[in-house]
Design a protein around this motif. Structure first.
Motif, PDB file in Angstrom:
ATOM      1  N   GLU A   1      -3.350  -3.222   6.533  1.00  0.00           N
ATOM      2  CA  GLU A   1      -3.892  -2.929   4.987  1.00  0.00           C
ATOM      3  C   GLU A   1      -5.260  -3.113   4.750  1.00  0.00           C
ATOM      4  O   GLU A   1      -5.799  -1.699   3.924  1.00  0.00           O
ATOM      5  CB  GLU A   1      -3.307  -3.207   4.401  1.00  0.00           C
ATOM      6  CG  GLU A   1      -1.107  -3.500   4.577  1.00  0.00           C
ATOM      7  CD  GLU A   1      -1.513  -1.636   3.793  1.00  0.00           C
ATOM      8  OE1 GLU A   1      -1.542  -1.757   2.584  1.00  0.00           O
ATOM      9  OE2 GLU A   1      -0.529  -0.744   4.533  1.00  0.00           O
TER      10      GLU A   1
ATOM     11  N   PHE B   1       4.789   6.992 -10.591  1.00  0.00           N
ATOM     12  CA  PHE B   1       3.703   7.719  -9.752  1.00  0.00           C
ATOM     13  C   PHE B   1       4.066   8.918 -10.082  1.00  0.00           C
ATOM     14  O   PHE B   1       4.681   9.309 -10.667  1.00  0.00           O
ATOM     15  CB  PHE B   1       3.783   6.720  -8.177  1.00  0.00           C
ATOM     16  CG  PHE B   1       2.633   5.714  -7.272  1.00  0.00           C
ATOM     17  CD1 PHE B   1       3.498   5.186  -6.631  1.00  0.00           C
ATOM     18  CD2 PHE B   1       1.369   6.309  -7.562  1.00  0.00           C
ATOM     19  CE1 PHE B   1       3.228   3.633  -6.279  1.00  0.00           C
ATOM     20  CE2 PHE B   1       1.308   4.614  -6.857  1.00  0.00           C
ATOM     21  CZ  PHE B   1       1.633   3.811  -6.015  1.00  0.00           C
TER      22      PHE B   1
ATOM     23  N   HIS C   1      -6.769   5.747   2.974  1.00  0.00           N
ATOM     24  CA  HIS C   1      -5.571   4.471   3.541  1.00  0.00           C
ATOM     25  C   HIS C   1      -4.944   4.823   4.332  1.00  0.00           C
ATOM     26  O   HIS C   1      -4.826   4.616   5.727  1.00  0.00           O
ATOM     27  CB  HIS C   1      -4.876   3.971   2.091  1.00  0.00           C
ATOM     28  CG  HIS C   1      -4.026   2.581   2.885  1.00  0.00           C
ATOM     29  ND1 HIS C   1      -4.170   1.816   1.977  1.00  0.00           N
ATOM     30  CD2 HIS C   1      -3.138   2.810   3.074  1.00  0.00           C
ATOM     31  CE1 HIS C   1      -3.134   0.815   2.441  1.00  0.00           C
ATOM     32  NE2 HIS C   1      -2.166   1.410   3.022  1.00  0.00           N
ATOM     33  N   GLU C   2      -3.855   6.022   4.178  1.00  0.00           N
ATOM     34  CA  GLU C   2      -3.240   6.620   5.128  1.00  0.00           C
ATOM     35  C   GLU C   2      -3.300   7.033   6.673  1.00  0.00           C
ATOM     36  O   GLU C   2      -3.257   6.592   7.490  1.00  0.00           O
ATOM     37  CB  GLU C   2      -1.611   7.497   4.675  1.00  0.00           C
ATOM     38  CG  GLU C   2      -1.577   7.603   3.458  1.00  0.00           C
ATOM     39  CD  GLU C   2      -0.317   6.270   3.385  1.00  0.00           C
ATOM     40  OE1 GLU C   2      -0.297   5.386   2.642  1.00  0.00           O
ATOM     41  OE2 GLU C   2      -0.158   5.640   4.981  1.00  0.00           O
TER      42      GLU C   2
ATOM     43  N   TYR D   1       1.228  -5.201  12.891  1.00  0.00           N
ATOM     44  CA  TYR D   1       2.033  -4.864  10.737  1.00  0.00           C
ATOM     45  C   TYR D   1       2.825  -5.586  10.091  1.00  0.00           C
ATOM     46  O   TYR D   1       3.403  -5.719   9.939  1.00  0.00           O
ATOM     47  CB  TYR D   1       2.658  -3.885  10.840  1.00  0.00           C
ATOM     48  CG  TYR D   1       2.282  -3.281   9.034  1.00  0.00           C
ATOM     49  CD1 TYR D   1       4.026  -2.652   8.691  1.00  0.00           C
ATOM     50  CD2 TYR D   1       1.380  -2.739   8.608  1.00  0.00           C
ATOM     51  CE1 TYR D   1       3.487  -2.456   6.889  1.00  0.00           C
ATOM     52  CE2 TYR D   1       1.192  -2.131   7.208  1.00  0.00           C
ATOM     53  CZ  TYR D   1       1.960  -1.825   7.067  1.00  0.00           C
ATOM     54  OH  TYR D   1       1.058  -1.694   5.830  1.00  0.00           O
TER      55      TYR D   1
ATOM     56  N   LEU E   1       2.149  11.518  -4.331  1.00  0.00           N
ATOM     57  CA  LEU E   1       0.827  10.487  -4.464  1.00  0.00           C
ATOM     58  C   LEU E   1       0.005  10.953  -3.220  1.00  0.00           C
ATOM     59  O   LEU E   1      -1.256  10.479  -3.188  1.00  0.00           O
ATOM     60  CB  LEU E   1       1.559   9.491  -3.303  1.00  0.00           C
ATOM     61  CG  LEU E   1       2.146   8.289  -3.810  1.00  0.00           C
ATOM     62  CD1 LEU E   1       3.224   8.844  -4.258  1.00  0.00           C
ATOM     63  CD2 LEU E   1       2.041   7.157  -3.669  1.00  0.00           C
TER      64      LEU E   1
ATOM     65  N   HIS F   1      -5.080   4.511   8.677  1.00  0.00           N
ATOM     66  CA  HIS F   1      -3.567   3.649   9.192  1.00  0.00           C
ATOM     67  C   HIS F   1      -3.691   3.831  10.805  1.00  0.00           C
ATOM     68  O   HIS F   1      -3.708   4.048  11.459  1.00  0.00           O
ATOM     69  CB  HIS F   1      -2.350   3.598   8.981  1.00  0.00           C
ATOM     70  CG  HIS F   1      -2.316   2.082   8.054  1.00  0.00           C
ATOM     71  ND1 HIS F   1      -2.266   1.390   7.805  1.00  0.00           N
ATOM     72  CD2 HIS F   1      -1.653   2.566   6.757  1.00  0.00           C
ATOM     73  CE1 HIS F   1      -2.039   0.603   7.250  1.00  0.00           C
ATOM     74  NE2 HIS F   1      -1.873   1.776   6.003  1.00  0.00           N
TER      75      HIS F   1
ATOM     76  N   ILE G   1      -5.732   6.910  -0.888  1.00  0.00           N
ATOM     77  CA  ILE G   1      -4.278   6.931  -0.514  1.00  0.00           C
ATOM     78  C   ILE G   1      -4.322   7.684   0.887  1.00  0.00           C
ATOM     79  O   ILE G   1      -4.030   7.437   1.465  1.00  0.00           O
ATOM     80  CB  ILE G   1      -3.089   6.763  -1.871  1.00  0.00           C
ATOM     81  CG1 ILE G   1      -2.914   6.121  -2.728  1.00  0.00           C
ATOM     82  CG2 ILE G   1      -1.997   7.173  -1.007  1.00  0.00           C
ATOM     83  CD1 ILE G   1      -1.717   6.111  -3.732  1.00  0.00           C
TER      84      ILE G   1
ATOM     85  N   ASN H   1       5.655   5.820  -2.613  1.00  0.00           N
ATOM     86  CA  ASN H   1       5.237   5.353  -1.875  1.00  0.00           C
ATOM     87  C   ASN H   1       5.192   6.858  -0.327  1.00  0.00           C
ATOM     88  O   ASN H   1       5.188   8.275  -1.001  1.00  0.00           O
ATOM     89  CB  ASN H   1       6.264   4.834  -0.993  1.00  0.00           C
ATOM     90  CG  ASN H   1       5.537   4.199  -0.496  1.00  0.00           C
ATOM     91  OD1 ASN H   1       4.224   3.879   0.071  1.00  0.00           O
ATOM     92  ND2 ASN H   1       5.966   2.738  -0.012  1.00  0.00           N
ATOM     93  N   ALA H   2       4.042   6.457   0.153  1.00  0.00           N
ATOM     94  CA  ALA H   2       3.458   7.468   0.831  1.00  0.00           C
ATOM     95  C   ALA H   2       2.786   6.894   2.644  1.00  0.00           C
ATOM     96  O   ALA H   2       3.181   5.675   2.332  1.00  0.00           O
ATOM     97  CB  ALA H   2       1.677   7.802   1.143  1.00  0.00           C
TER      98      ALA H   2
ATOM     99  N   LEU I   1      -2.668   0.693  -8.127  1.00  0.00           N
ATOM    100  CA  LEU I   1      -1.623  -0.761  -6.938  1.00  0.00           C
ATOM    101  C   LEU I   1      -2.794  -1.199  -7.013  1.00  0.00           C
ATOM    102  O   LEU I   1      -1.880  -2.419  -6.830  1.00  0.00           O
ATOM    103  CB  LEU I   1      -1.764   0.641  -6.284  1.00  0.00           C
ATOM    104  CG  LEU I   1      -0.789   0.172  -5.481  1.00  0.00           C
ATOM    105  CD1 LEU I   1       0.626  -0.036  -5.427  1.00  0.00           C
ATOM    106  CD2 LEU I   1      -0.507   0.439  -4.051  1.00  0.00           C
ATOM    107  N   ARG I   2      -3.552  -1.178  -6.882  1.00  0.00           N
ATOM    108  CA  ARG I   2      -4.791  -2.913  -6.036  1.00  0.00           C
ATOM    109  C   ARG I   2      -6.343  -2.415  -6.511  1.00  0.00           C
ATOM    110  O   ARG I   2      -6.498  -1.798  -7.374  1.00  0.00           O
ATOM    111  CB  ARG I   2      -4.768  -2.740  -4.908  1.00  0.00           C
ATOM    112  CG  ARG I   2      -3.374  -3.440  -4.009  1.00  0.00           C
ATOM    113  CD  ARG I   2      -3.338  -2.819  -2.521  1.00  0.00           C
ATOM    114  NE  ARG I   2      -3.304  -2.077  -1.558  1.00  0.00           N
ATOM    115  CZ  ARG I   2      -1.952  -1.476  -1.145  1.00  0.00           C
ATOM    116  NH1 ARG I   2      -0.912  -1.710  -1.669  1.00  0.00           N
ATOM    117  NH2 ARG I   2      -2.634  -0.549  -0.726  1.00  0.00           N
TER     118      ARG I   2
ATOM    119  N   HIS J   1       0.925  -6.007   2.725  1.00  0.00           N
ATOM    120  CA  HIS J   1       0.791  -5.759   1.189  1.00  0.00           C
ATOM    121  C   HIS J   1      -0.564  -6.484  -0.461  1.00  0.00           C
ATOM    122  O   HIS J   1      -0.414  -6.427  -1.420  1.00  0.00           O
ATOM    123  CB  HIS J   1       1.417  -4.135   0.397  1.00  0.00           C
ATOM    124  CG  HIS J   1       1.947  -3.556   1.249  1.00  0.00           C
ATOM    125  ND1 HIS J   1       2.696  -4.128   2.016  1.00  0.00           N
ATOM    126  CD2 HIS J   1       0.615  -2.321   1.629  1.00  0.00           C
ATOM    127  CE1 HIS J   1       2.783  -1.819   2.940  1.00  0.00           C
ATOM    128  NE2 HIS J   1       1.446  -1.470   2.493  1.00  0.00           N
TER     129      HIS J   1
END
Ligand code: L5W
Ligand code: CA
Ligand code: ZN
Length: 308
Positions: free
Chosen positions: A171, A135, A147-148, A162, A138, A151, A144, A117-118, A202-203, A235
Motif C-alpha cells: 500500500e 467519493f 496508486h492502482e 497483501y 474515482l 499495485h 489514485i 473504491n478502485a 483519504l490519506r 491501509h
C-alpha cells in the motif's frame, strides 16, 4: 496502411478539458491509445455498473471524438491519467508499462453501483463512481490512478504479499508513487474525496495521524488478517512507511528518492519483506545509487518512525 491514430478532446471529472489519444474506426472514435512504445495500448471501457456485462464492459466511443458528456467524464480521466502514469514510469525509469514488457493497460469505469473504491484486479484497473458524498468518480484523481497502476508494478516485481507488514508496504509504495506522479501535495485522493468538502483527503503522507493512520511503530495496529481487519491493517499501518517516505523526500529530494524507491521495489524487496527489510532495501538502494549521505538519510527517516 491506414492511420487510425486520432487526437480527441474530453471533459474530465473536475470539469477540466484535456486532449486524448483516440483511435478512429468505422466512423467512430475509441478511447484506445496506440501511441506508446512496444505496441502496448491503453484502452478504457464502461461497465455500465455491470448490468449488461462482466468485465471489461464496452469500449468508450464518441462519433465526434469529443468526449464531453457527464457519463464520459470518468472514462476521460481514467484514459488520460493511465497515459500520464505510463509516461511517468517510461520517462523516469525506462519501464515500458507495468510489467516492463509493454502490457496493455486496461481500465473500466462505472464499475459497480455507487462503489466507493478502485482497484487493480490482477489484470486491469476498475473504478467505482463513488456515492457522490464520500467519493465522486474515482478515476478523477491522478494519484489514485498512479496508486492502482503501481499495485500492478508491485505485482510484477517485489510481489509484496497483501497482508500485515508486507501488505502495508504494498500500500505504501502505491501511495508513494502516487505522490511522485502527483507531487504538488502530500495528500492521497484529495481530488475525488468528499466532493462537498475542500481540503480533506483519504490519506496524508506528511501527517498520517490526520486520517487515523499511525506514523510510528509505537502506534502499529495489530489487526486480524481478515477482510474486516483490512488484512492486518494494510491501509492503516501504511502510514508508518508513508511517514518515512515523507522524511526521506524532505531530506534528499524527489528525484533521488524516486530512483531509490524504484530500485528497492524492483531489485531488493521480496514477497515477505517487512518494514525492517524495506528500510534495509532502501538503504542499500541509496548506497548503490548515491552513496552514504543518502543511505544515512534513509536510516534516519526510518528511525524517526521507530523502524530499525
Ligand atoms: O488504497 C486504496 N486501494 O488499495 C484506495 C482506497 C480508496 C482509493 C481508491 C483505492 C485508494
Ligand atoms: Ca495528491
Ligand atoms: Zn491500494
Amino acid at each position: 496502411n491506414v492511420v487510425h491514430e486520432a487526437s480527441g478532446t474530453g471533459t474530465g471529472v473536475l470539469g477540466d478539458s484535456k486532449t486524448l489519444n483516440t483511435y478512429a474506426y468505422n466512423n467512430t472514435y475509441y478511447l484506445f491509445d496506440t501511441t506508446k512504445p512496444m505496441n502496448g495500448v491503453i484502452e478504457t471501457f464502461d461497465n455500465y455498473g455491470g448490468q449488461y456485462s462482466s468485465l471489461p464492459g464496452y469500449y468508450v466511443t464518441d462519433s465526434g471524438n469529443t468526449f464531453n458528456s457527464e457519463r464520459q467524464k470518468a472514462a476521460v480521466d481514467a484514459h488520460y491519467y493511465a497515459g500520464e502514469v505510463f509516461d511517468y514510469y517510461y520517462d523516469t525509469f525506462g519501464r515500458v508499462s507495468y510489467d516492463n514488457q509493454g502490457a496493455d493497460i486496461r481500465s473500466t469505469v462505472h464499475y459497480g453501483s455507487n462503489y466507493n473504491n478502485a482497484a487493480w484486479t490482477g489484470n486491469q484497473m476498475i473504478y467505482g463512481d463513488g456515492d457522490g458524498s464520500t467519493f465522486t468518480y474515482l478515476s478523477g484523481a491522478d494519484d489514485i490512478v498512479a496508486h492502482e497502476l503501481t499495485h500492478a508494478v508491485t505485482d510484477t516485481t517485489a510481489e509484496l504479499v497483501y497482508e500485515n507488514q508486507s501488505g502495508a508496504l504494498n500500500e505504501s509504495f502505491s501511495d508513494v508513487f502516487g505522490f511522485f506522479v502527483d507531487s504538488e501535495d502530500w495528500l492521497m485522493g484529495e481530488d475525488v474525496y468528499t466532493p462537498g468538502t475542500s481540503g480533506d483527503a483519504l490519506r496524508s503522507l506528511s501527517n498520517p495521524n490526520a486520517y487515523d493512520q499511525p506514523d510510528h511503530m509505537d502506534e502499529y495496529r495489530n489487526l486480524p488478517n481478515t477482510e474486516s481487519g483490512d488484512w492486518g491493517g494494510v491501509h492503516i499501518n501504511s502510514g508508518i512507511p508513508n511517514k518515512a517516505a515523507y522524511y526521506t523526500i524532505n531530506s534528499i529530494g524527489i528525484s533521488k528518492a524516486e530512483d531509490i524507491y524504484y530500485r528497492a521495489l524492483t531489485v531488493y524487496l521480496t514477497p515477505s519483506s517487512n518494514f525492517s527489510n524495506a528500510r534495509q532495501a532502501l538503504i542499500q538502494s541509496a548506497q548503490d545509487l548515491y552513496g552514504s549521505q543518502a543511505a544515512n538519510a534513509i536510516s534516519n527517516a526510518w528511525s524517526n518512525v521507530g523502524v530499525y
